[in-house]
Motif scaffolding. Structure first.
Motif, PDB file in Angstrom:
ATOM      1  N   ARG A  65      -6.619  -6.544  -4.820  1.00 44.60           N
ATOM      2  CA  ARG A  65      -7.743  -5.279  -4.525  1.00 44.60           C
ATOM      3  C   ARG A  65      -7.559  -5.195  -3.175  1.00 44.60           C
ATOM      4  O   ARG A  65      -7.708  -4.043  -2.446  1.00 44.60           O
ATOM      5  N   GLU A  66      -6.724  -5.910  -2.484  1.00 43.53           N
ATOM      6  CA  GLU A  66      -6.854  -5.662  -0.738  1.00 43.53           C
ATOM      7  C   GLU A  66      -5.892  -4.244  -0.555  1.00 43.53           C
ATOM      8  O   GLU A  66      -5.874  -3.675   0.159  1.00 43.53           O
ATOM      9  N   ARG A 108       1.108   4.559  -2.725  1.00 40.44           N
ATOM     10  CA  ARG A 108       0.922   5.537  -3.008  1.00 40.44           C
ATOM     11  C   ARG A 108       1.843   6.534  -3.410  1.00 40.44           C
ATOM     12  O   ARG A 108       1.835   7.490  -4.158  1.00 40.44           O
ATOM     13  N   ARG A 113       1.072  -0.990  -0.102  1.00 41.79           N
ATOM     14  CA  ARG A 113       0.403  -0.255  -0.305  1.00 41.79           C
ATOM     15  C   ARG A 113       0.940   1.594   0.010  1.00 41.79           C
ATOM     16  O   ARG A 113       0.490   2.461  -0.423  1.00 41.79           O
ATOM     17  N   ASP A 136      -9.232  10.457  -1.179  1.00 41.89           N
ATOM     18  CA  ASP A 136      -9.589  10.688  -0.079  1.00 41.89           C
ATOM     19  C   ASP A 136     -10.404  11.466  -0.095  1.00 41.89           C
ATOM     20  O   ASP A 136     -10.389  12.802   0.299  1.00 41.89           O
ATOM     21  N   SER A 154      -2.280  -2.458 -10.615  1.00 37.87           N
ATOM     22  CA  SER A 154      -3.482  -1.974 -10.943  1.00 37.87           C
ATOM     23  C   SER A 154      -4.086  -2.530 -12.600  1.00 37.87           C
ATOM     24  O   SER A 154      -4.774  -3.356 -12.611  1.00 37.87           O
ATOM     25  N   LYS A 182      -6.966   4.176  -1.558  1.00 32.32           N
ATOM     26  CA  LYS A 182      -8.835   4.431  -1.394  1.00 32.32           C
ATOM     27  C   LYS A 182      -8.257   6.023  -1.536  1.00 32.32           C
ATOM     28  O   LYS A 182      -7.700   6.855  -1.366  1.00 32.32           O
ATOM     29  N   GLU A 187      -5.397  -1.830  -2.877  1.00 34.19           N
ATOM     30  CA  GLU A 187      -5.177  -0.115  -3.737  1.00 34.19           C
ATOM     31  C   GLU A 187      -5.575   0.837  -2.480  1.00 34.19           C
ATOM     32  O   GLU A 187      -5.701   0.998  -1.879  1.00 34.19           O
TER      33      GLU A 187
END
Length: 88
Positions: A80-81, A55, A51, A87, A65, A85, A83
């Motif tokens: 997908r865990e 970022r 993650r 803001d 992706s 998100k 990915e």
């Protein structure tokens, strides 16, 4: 026992994937992503590291992706865990 085995296999695949990325044919990327699919469910710190990398490194995020969209459903769920998100 299965978590330990997944960690060993995932670490080995990621290691060989990183070495394989240095070759002219980037086959190592496939090994690296398969290794991550072993590490993400079995190691929480690996999931948070992925993650963080997604970022900070946009190219890595785009590659992950694209790989996620091409995977069959059970593997797609694992990737997908990690990915990012939005803001908003």
């Amino acid at each position: 026992m299965t978590r330990l085995l997944c960690r060993i296999i995932g670490s080995a695949l990621c290691f060989f994937g990183l070495i394989g990325m240095l070759t002219p044919i980037p086959f190592g990327l496939i090994l690296f992503i398969i290794g991550l699919m072993f590490l993400i469910p079995s190691t929480p710190s690996a999931a948070s590291a992925v993650r963080w990398a997604r970022r900070k490194i946009r190219l890595f995020d785009r590659v992950m992706s694209a790989a996620t969209n091409r995977m069959p459903y059970p593997y797609r769920r694992v990737l997908r865990e990690t990915e990012i998100k939005p803001d908003w």
